[in-house]
Design a protein around this motif. Structure first.
Motif, short mmCIF file in Angstrom:
data_model
loop_
_atom_site.label_atom_id
_atom_site.label_comp_id
_atom_site.label_asym_id
_atom_site.label_seq_id
_atom_site.Cartn_x
_atom_site.Cartn_y
_atom_site.Cartn_z
N ALA A 36 2.55 1.85 -3.38
CA ALA A 36 1.59 2.29 -4.40
C ALA A 36 1.14 3.72 -4.12
CB ALA A 36 0.39 1.35 -4.43
N LEU A 37 0.83 4.03 -2.88
CA LEU A 37 0.36 5.37 -2.54
C LEU A 37 1.46 6.42 -2.70
CD1 LEU A 37 -1.75 4.34 0.57
CD2 LEU A 37 -2.66 5.30 -1.58
N TYR A 60 0.83 -1.21 0.00
CA TYR A 60 0.00 0.00 0.00
C TYR A 60 0.87 1.26 0.00
CZ TYR A 60 -4.36 -2.54 0.93
OH TYR A 60 -5.44 -3.35 0.84
N LEU A 75 0.41 9.31 3.71
CA LEU A 75 0.68 7.92 3.29
C LEU A 75 0.31 6.93 4.39
CD1 LEU A 75 4.07 8.41 1.44
CD2 LEU A 75 1.85 7.89 0.41
N LEU A 128 3.39 6.78 -5.02
CA LEU A 128 3.41 7.27 -6.41
C LEU A 128 2.51 8.50 -6.57
CD1 LEU A 128 3.20 3.84 -8.26
CD2 LEU A 128 5.22 5.30 -7.97
N GLN A 129 1.59 8.69 -5.62
CA GLN A 129 0.64 9.80 -5.69
C GLN A 129 0.96 10.95 -4.74
OE1 GLN A 129 -1.82 9.74 -8.01
NE2 GLN A 129 -0.87 7.82 -8.66
N SER A 130 1.69 10.67 -3.66
CA SER A 130 1.93 11.69 -2.64
C SER A 130 3.28 11.48 -1.99
CB SER A 130 0.83 11.61 -1.57
OG SER A 130 1.09 12.51 -0.52
#
Length: 176
Positions: A26-27, A23, A37, A29-31
């Motif tokens: 993957a997260l 998780y 996170l 990559l966005q923040s």
């Protein structure tokens, strides 16, 4: 930078850590917000743990080498220590929330970025190090670990780590 520890041992704990890691990766990559996170990872993990029987502690940090700053958030993990070049504790970085998978509504904050000075050492560890037991039932503890790091702070990181692990093994004297 991340260190995590799941409740329990062996096969039961491994999937929790693997899922938390997946998780977070993957997260990320966005923040880049370490508090966000952990908050989002916690929201994903909590429903998967029936009855709150398991949890994960985690210390997540972002090191910006261009500004020499460290931003962190911690889900119930052991406090990290920032030792100054002279070996004194400059900062203690405490937990900023509950362990992951305990309460889905937990929001993890990030204290303001910490500026690191040349020679500072950031000591992030898991309780597996400090809870190591001697044959007499005494724990190794964070004081011994920090004392070792202070004594060997002029050495390179690999030497400090291998020496610290050797010191723990000697302390345990064969005790599991």
């Amino acid at each position: 930078v991340m260190i995590a520890d799941a409740s329990g041992h062996g096969v039961a704990a491994a999937p929790m850590v693997a899922e938390a890691r997946a998780y977070l990766r993957a997260l990320a990559l966005q923040s880049a917000d370490v508090g966000a996170l952990l908050t989002l990872t916690n929201r994903r993990l909590t429903p998967k743990v029936p009855g709150g029987g398991a949890f994960v502690t985690a210390f997540l940090a972002r090191l910006d080498v261009s500004t020499r700053t460290l931003t962190y958030s911690s889900a119930g993990h052991c406090p990290a220590h920032v030792l100054a070049a002279d070996g004194q504790t400059r900062e203690l970085l405490p937990s900023t929330g509950w362990p992951l998978a305990i309460e889905a509504s937990t929001i993890f904050d990030s204290p303001p970025p910490l500026r690191l000075d040349p020679g500072d050492i950031v000591f992030i560890y898991s309780d597996g190090l400090t809870d190591a037991m001697s044959g007499e039932g005494e724990m190794f503890g964070s004081r011994r670990a920090i004392a070792y790091i202070r004594e060997h702070r002029s050495e390179d990181v690999e030497s400090i780590l291998s020496g610290l692990f050797s010191r723990v093994h000697l302390f345990q004297a064969g005790h599991p």
